[in-house]
Design an enzyme around this catalytic site. Sequence first.
Site, PDB file in Angstrom:
ATOM      1  N   GLY A 152       2.923  -1.097   3.916  1.00  0.00           N
ATOM      2  CA  GLY A 152       2.302  -1.908   2.881  1.00  0.00           C
ATOM      3  C   GLY A 152       2.350  -3.373   3.234  1.00  0.00           C
ATOM      4  O   GLY A 152       3.356  -3.863   3.753  1.00  0.00           O
ATOM      5  N   SER A 175       0.786  -1.232   0.000  1.00  0.00           N
ATOM      6  CA  SER A 175       0.000   0.000   0.000  1.00  0.00           C
ATOM      7  C   SER A 175       0.819   1.283   0.000  1.00  0.00           C
ATOM      8  O   SER A 175       0.247   2.369  -0.106  1.00  0.00           O
ATOM      9  CB  SER A 175      -0.968   0.008   1.182  1.00  0.00           C
ATOM     10  N   HIS A 235       4.176   5.537   5.072  1.00  0.00           N
ATOM     11  CA  HIS A 235       3.107   4.596   4.724  1.00  0.00           C
ATOM     12  C   HIS A 235       3.664   3.205   4.922  1.00  0.00           C
ATOM     13  O   HIS A 235       4.875   2.986   4.841  1.00  0.00           O
ATOM     14  CB  HIS A 235       2.645   4.770   3.275  1.00  0.00           C
TER      15      HIS A 235
END
Length: 462
Positions: free
Chosen positions: A307, A63, A305
């Site tokens: 993922g 992600s 971020h």
Amino acid sequence: MATLSEIETWLHDRLPALLAEYEVPGAAVGVSFGGEVIDHAAGVLSKATGVEATADSVFQIGSITKVWTTTLVMQLVDEGKVELDAPLRDYLTEFVLADDAAAAEITVRQLLSHTSGFEGDIFNETGKGDDAVEKYLATLAEVTQLFPPGEMFSYNNAAFTVLGRLIEVLRDKPFDACLREYLFTPLGLKHAATDPYEAILHRAAVGHIRPTPEAEPVPAPVWALNRSMAAAGAMLAMQPRDLLAFAQLHLDSGKAADGTQVLSAASVEAMQEPQVKVPALGLMGDSWGLGWELFDWAGTKVIGHDGGTIGQGAFLRVVPEHGLAVTLLTNGGDLIDLYRTVVGHVVKELAGLELPALPTPPAAPVQVEVDRFLGTYSCEVADVTIRQDEDGKVWLDQTPKGIFAELGAKPEPVELVGRDEQSLIALKPENGFHSPHVFLGDDGTGRALYIHSGRAMRRAPA
């Protein structure tokens, strides 16, 4: 403060032992600081083949792809082709949901900040062709609205697939081609792959999963999620240096290493502005920007971020104030423990920052109104039931659905204890993390309407 050379030595000396300790088959680390970059890898890409992980191996970034997708959208904003606060349907008339009024209202900004309000974990298979994203949009016609657009945060994979289609329509080419033309090429990326067909040309990591909670990680049965979810993070893979080049773009006001203005400074800044507060969940950011998670580490702004795909996990943290970016790419095992040890060491030694403590159960569980939380909450990928046994203990039972059921996931019941008046927390850690669950809203009878653990799951009808 340490030097990059000292960090490199530490990684060389410590990473192999850390992988063994946390049962991580392989990992690659990259650090960008003061205009210099180092990288290091250890372990294996697959326990089935024993191929050694190297710094130029490609791992899926999951992600973290969403920040790349956001950057592609913001390039369209720079060109005057998209207005963030305009309804998506101004550009994408094919966008449909079960709630047509909501679909007509949802804006591009809401999609980018996970506030659009519709069910987000929709992993529909629409083939492997260039039309996979286009076909995906029609499958959203029966997807329900969890809450009115803009009301709160709920992590939404489907929203970024919709944004992928927006990019395709306005660029008149497939999403993968847009990634290559508008980001890979100007950034000079050499080890970035948009799909398995490209990844196999490099040293590609294979994800590993645990068949049971106590079992050792073994190679996953499939390499990637559906191509339809590419813009959300289904299969983009790269080496640490390529991910750091992208991070550096956001540290350098949108400029590539050769001076090319890939994204405007205004758009870089806009992506880092808070859009919505996130419930206190521990590992996620304190708030969300456009694409980016936003963290407050004792007064220092951090963007990043994470993922996760099928057995692979990635972490990216960027500290603008210190010109620091660090990424950890992995292929299974106890990822959070490894992240906290490796990334925690790097940010402490180079920026004097401590990772915020993860949530843990209080020494004396908080007394809560359990009846308000009990019941079943449902979404497309799982049903979650909060129940109380005859001894008064509270448990979470999860029943996977869809693709996760097909992968054979069979979660064990999780005992929960009171964390505060609005949340419960797992008594025992899983992969190094005690998962908090926040309960929000009211269904009209005094019971919580949502359970929130990053995604808002609505109480199932009685």
